[in-house]
Design a protein around this motif. Structure first.
Motif, mmCIF file in Angstrom:
data_model
loop_
_atom_site.group_PDB
_atom_site.id
_atom_site.type_symbol
_atom_site.label_atom_id
_atom_site.label_comp_id
_atom_site.label_asym_id
_atom_site.label_seq_id
_atom_site.Cartn_x
_atom_site.Cartn_y
_atom_site.Cartn_z
ATOM 1 N N GLU A 84 36.819 29.215 42.872
ATOM 2 C CA GLU A 84 37.694 30.349 42.562
ATOM 3 C C GLU A 84 37.759 31.328 43.728
ATOM 4 O OE1 GLU A 84 37.167 30.585 37.703
ATOM 5 O OE2 GLU A 84 35.594 31.388 39.018
ATOM 6 N N THR A 85 36.635 31.522 44.416
ATOM 7 C CA THR A 85 36.619 32.419 45.570
ATOM 8 C C THR A 85 37.562 31.929 46.660
ATOM 9 O OG1 THR A 85 34.318 33.022 45.115
ATOM 10 C CG2 THR A 85 35.144 33.477 47.319
ATOM 11 N N CYS A 86 37.642 30.622 46.823
ATOM 12 C CA CYS A 86 38.472 30.036 47.884
ATOM 13 C C CYS A 86 39.918 29.787 47.447
ATOM 14 C CB CYS A 86 37.862 28.717 48.355
ATOM 15 S SG CYS A 86 36.214 28.896 49.078
ATOM 16 N N SER A 87 40.215 30.035 46.185
ATOM 17 C CA SER A 87 41.547 29.733 45.663
ATOM 18 C C SER A 87 42.601 30.668 46.253
ATOM 19 C CB SER A 87 41.547 29.857 44.135
ATOM 20 O OG SER A 87 42.861 29.757 43.626
ATOM 21 N N VAL A 88 43.692 30.093 46.702
ATOM 22 C CA VAL A 88 44.792 30.913 47.230
ATOM 23 C C VAL A 88 45.564 31.575 46.089
ATOM 24 C CG1 VAL A 88 45.041 29.529 49.316
ATOM 25 C CG2 VAL A 88 46.339 28.905 47.262
ATOM 26 N N ALA A 89 45.348 31.094 44.867
ATOM 27 C CA ALA A 89 46.072 31.648 43.721
ATOM 28 C C ALA A 89 45.462 32.959 43.227
ATOM 29 C CB ALA A 89 46.094 30.633 42.578
ATOM 30 N N LEU A 90 44.224 33.269 43.666
ATOM 31 C CA LEU A 90 43.539 34.470 43.194
ATOM 32 C C LEU A 90 43.187 35.361 44.378
ATOM 33 C CD1 LEU A 90 41.075 32.779 40.654
ATOM 34 C CD2 LEU A 90 43.131 34.086 40.074
ATOM 35 N N ASN A 91 43.683 36.597 44.356
ATOM 36 C CA ASN A 91 43.318 37.536 45.413
ATOM 37 C C ASN A 91 42.058 38.308 45.012
ATOM 38 O OD1 ASN A 91 44.101 39.667 43.676
ATOM 39 N ND2 ASN A 91 46.217 39.585 44.432
ATOM 40 N N SER A 92 41.631 39.234 45.851
ATOM 41 C CA SER A 92 40.382 39.963 45.596
ATOM 42 C C SER A 92 40.435 40.738 44.286
ATOM 43 C CB SER A 92 40.091 40.923 46.754
ATOM 44 O OG SER A 92 38.916 41.663 46.505
ATOM 45 N N SER A 93 41.554 41.368 44.009
ATOM 46 C CA SER A 93 41.696 42.121 42.762
ATOM 47 C C SER A 93 41.616 41.200 41.549
ATOM 48 C CB SER A 93 43.027 42.880 42.760
ATOM 49 O OG SER A 93 43.216 43.556 41.538
ATOM 50 N N ASP A 94 42.219 40.019 41.658
ATOM 51 C CA ASP A 94 42.164 39.046 40.563
ATOM 52 C C ASP A 94 40.724 38.612 40.292
ATOM 53 O OD1 ASP A 94 44.940 39.109 40.404
ATOM 54 O OD2 ASP A 94 45.198 37.326 41.660
ATOM 55 N N LEU A 95 39.983 38.356 41.359
ATOM 56 C CA LEU A 95 38.595 37.914 41.206
ATOM 57 C C LEU A 95 37.740 39.008 40.574
ATOM 58 C CD1 LEU A 95 38.093 36.062 44.616
ATOM 59 C CD2 LEU A 95 38.340 35.012 42.359
ATOM 60 N N GLN A 96 38.012 40.251 40.925
ATOM 61 C CA GLN A 96 37.280 41.360 40.309
ATOM 62 C C GLN A 96 37.556 41.413 38.809
ATOM 63 O OE1 GLN A 96 38.168 45.024 42.518
ATOM 64 N NE2 GLN A 96 38.213 43.800 44.391
ATOM 65 N N LYS A 97 38.806 41.249 38.425
ATOM 66 C CA LYS A 97 39.165 41.269 37.005
ATOM 67 C C LYS A 97 38.497 40.114 36.256
ATOM 68 C CE LYS A 97 43.660 43.543 37.550
ATOM 69 N NZ LYS A 97 45.128 43.435 37.370
ATOM 70 N N LEU A 98 38.512 38.946 36.870
ATOM 71 C CA LEU A 98 37.912 37.767 36.249
ATOM 72 C C LEU A 98 36.406 37.963 36.080
ATOM 73 C CD1 LEU A 98 38.577 34.938 35.201
ATOM 74 C CD2 LEU A 98 38.313 34.072 37.536
ATOM 75 N N SER A 99 35.768 38.518 37.094
ATOM 76 C CA SER A 99 34.327 38.759 37.029
ATOM 77 C C SER A 99 33.988 39.797 35.967
ATOM 78 C CB SER A 99 33.813 39.210 38.399
ATOM 79 O OG SER A 99 32.421 39.426 38.374
ATOM 80 N N VAL A 100 34.743 40.880 35.915
ATOM 81 C CA VAL A 100 34.504 41.928 34.915
ATOM 82 C C VAL A 100 34.604 41.357 33.502
ATOM 83 C CG1 VAL A 100 35.496 44.006 33.860
ATOM 84 C CG2 VAL A 100 35.169 43.901 36.333
ATOM 85 N N ALA A 101 35.642 40.574 33.246
ATOM 86 C CA ALA A 101 35.841 40.020 31.902
ATOM 87 C C ALA A 101 34.713 39.074 31.520
ATOM 88 C CB ALA A 101 37.188 39.298 31.835
ATOM 89 N N ARG A 102 34.274 38.264 32.460
ATOM 90 C CA ARG A 102 33.177 37.343 32.167
ATOM 91 C C ARG A 102 31.859 38.093 31.985
ATOM 92 N NH1 ARG A 102 35.005 32.543 36.440
ATOM 93 N NH2 ARG A 102 36.561 31.590 35.059
ATOM 94 N N CYS A 103 31.659 39.152 32.747
ATOM 95 C CA CYS A 103 30.461 39.974 32.544
ATOM 96 C C CYS A 103 30.482 40.612 31.158
ATOM 97 C CB CYS A 103 30.367 41.054 33.620
ATOM 98 S SG CYS A 103 29.920 40.444 35.266
ATOM 99 N N ALA A 104 31.659 41.024 30.718
ATOM 100 C CA ALA A 104 31.780 41.643 29.394
ATOM 101 C C ALA A 104 31.392 40.674 28.290
ATOM 102 C CB ALA A 104 33.202 42.149 29.179
ATOM 103 N N SER A 105 31.681 39.389 28.481
ATOM 104 C CA SER A 105 31.335 38.391 27.467
ATOM 105 C C SER A 105 30.028 37.671 27.791
ATOM 106 C CB SER A 105 32.462 37.365 27.318
ATOM 107 O OG SER A 105 32.609 36.597 28.488
ATOM 108 N N THR A 106 29.363 38.079 28.875
ATOM 109 C CA THR A 106 28.092 37.503 29.350
ATOM 110 C C THR A 106 28.177 35.988 29.515
ATOM 111 O OG1 THR A 106 27.072 37.227 27.140
ATOM 112 C CG2 THR A 106 26.779 39.365 28.244
ATOM 113 N N SER A 107 29.356 35.503 29.930
ATOM 114 C CA SER A 107 29.545 34.054 29.982
ATOM 115 C C SER A 107 30.801 33.717 30.768
ATOM 116 C CB SER A 107 29.673 33.495 28.559
ATOM 117 O OG SER A 107 30.039 32.141 28.566
#
Length: 295
Positions: free
Chosen positions: A200-223
Motif C-alpha cells: 500500500e505504501t508503494c501504491s500509485v493509487a494512494l497518496n500520503s493523505s490517503d495512507l493517513q486516512k487508511l491508517s487512522v481508520a484501521r487504528c480505530a478498529s484495532t485491525s
C-alpha cells in the motif's frame, strides 16, 4: 484460558534522534486490568469497545477464551498477595442448595451465570452497551497502544510488587521493545503509519493523505478489518475517517499516526522544529495535534 499478549504492529526510529523510537503494539489482556493500564499518560490507546461488540460475538469470545486469574492471591493486608489460595469455594444455588468447587470451577460458574443473565437482557431488548457490562469480568480486551516513552511503565509494572496480570503484560511488551529487528528508520517528515502494508505504501493509487486516512481508520478498529469483520478498503476507511474527523472530534485514533520531527542543534541547545505537535510523544508529530492546531 487467560491470554496476555503483545504483538508489534510498527516501530519507527527518528534518524535525527536515534534514541527516539515510536512503537505501536497490539495488546490482548483481561478487561479487569484495563483501568490500571489506562493510568499511564505517555501512551496513546485505542481499544475494542464492549459498547460496540455484539452480545453473541462477545459471549462466543468469552467461552472460547475466558479471562480468569493467573494468580489466586490469599487474603492478607496490603495491595500485594504473595501467597496463593487453593481453598475450594462455596456458593448458594437458586434452590437453596450449596454449590462447592475449585477456584477455577467457581469462576466459570460465575461466568455462566453472567452469560445467562446477559442473554435474558438481550431477549428483553436491551442494548449491548448495557448487556456487555455484565460480561466484562470474564472478557479480554484488544488494545492498540503507541508510545515513545516506556521506561516508567516498565519500571512500575515489570516489578515483583506489581499486580500479576499487568506484570505479565509488561514483560510481553518488554519483549517487543527489546527486539531491535522490528525497528525501521524514518527521516524527518516521513510518516509512522500503523496497519499500512509495504504494498500500500508503494501504491500509485494512494497518496500520503490517503495512507493517513487508511491508517487512522484501521487504528480505530484495532485491525486491518472493520469492526464488522470486513476488509478495510480505502473506501470504507475514508467513510470512517470522515465520521471521526468531525464535530465532536473523535481524536484518539489520530494519535497513532505520526510524522518524524527534525531535531536541530541551536545556540539554545537541541530543539525540535514542532514540539507543540508531539502530544504525549517525543520526536514525532501526532496527526491529531497537527489537525487540532490547524482548526
Amino acid at each position: 484460558m487467560t491470554t496476555i499478549s503483545a504483538k508489534t504492529i510498527l516501530r519507527s526510529r527518528n534518524v535525527s534522534a536515534p534514541n527516539k523510537v515510536l512503537s505501536t503494539l497490539l495488546l490482548r489482556y483481561p478487561r479487569f486490568i484495563h483501568a490500571e493500564f489506562m493510568t499511564h499518560r505517555t501512551m496513546s490507546r485505542n481499544a475494542a469497545s464492549s459498547r460496540a461488540i455484539p452480545v453473541k460475538k462477545m459471549i462466543d469470545d468469552i467461552l472460547a477464551d475466558t479471562a480468569m486469574p493467573i494468580h489466586w492471591g490469599a487474603a492478607q493486608k496490603g495491595m500485594q498477595a504473595d501467597i496463593e489460595c487453593e481453598e475450594w469455594v462455596a456458593w448458594s444455588t437458586e434452590y437453596g442448595r450449596e454449590g462447592y468447587g475449585t477456584r477455577e470451577s467457581a469462576w466459570l460458574k460465575a461466568r455462566d451465570n453472567a452469560i445467562q443473565i446477559a442473554e435474558g437482557f438481550e431477549r428483553a431488548g436491551y442494548h449491548k452497551q448495557v448487556i456487555n457490562r455484565l460480561l466484562e469480568p470474564f472478557m479480554h480486551i484488544t488494545v492498540l497502544v503507541s508510545a515513545t516513552e516506556w521506561d516508567n511503565f516498565l519500571e512500575l509494572r515489570d516489578h515483583k510488587d506489581a499486580e500479576p496480570h499487568i506484570q505479565m503484560l509488561a514483560r510481553e511488551i518488554r519483549k517487543c521493545l527489546e527486539d531491535k529487528s522490528t525497528v525501521r528508520d524514518l527521516s524527518p517528515g516521513e510518516w509512522h503509519l500503523p496497519f499500512i502494508s509495504e504494498e500500500e505504501t508503494c501504491s500509485v493509487a494512494l497518496n500520503s493523505s490517503d495512507l493517513q486516512k487508511l491508517s487512522v481508520a484501521r487504528c480505530a478498529s484495532t485491525s486491518y478489518k472493520t469492526t464488522d469483520g470486513f476488509d478495510m478498503t480505502f473506501e470504507r476507511a475514508e467513510a470512517i475517517y470522515d465520521k471521526l474527523h468531525t464535530k465532536p472530534f473523535h481524536a484518539s485514533p489520530f494519535e497513532h499516526v505520526a510524522q518524524a520531527d527534525e531535531r536541530r542543534d541551536t545556540w539554545r541547545g537541541r530543539t525540535w522544529d514542532f514540539p507543540i505537535e508531539h502530544g504525549n510523544f517525543v520526536g514525532f508529530r501526532q496527526l491529531r495535534r497537527q489537525l487540532e492546531l490547524q482548526a
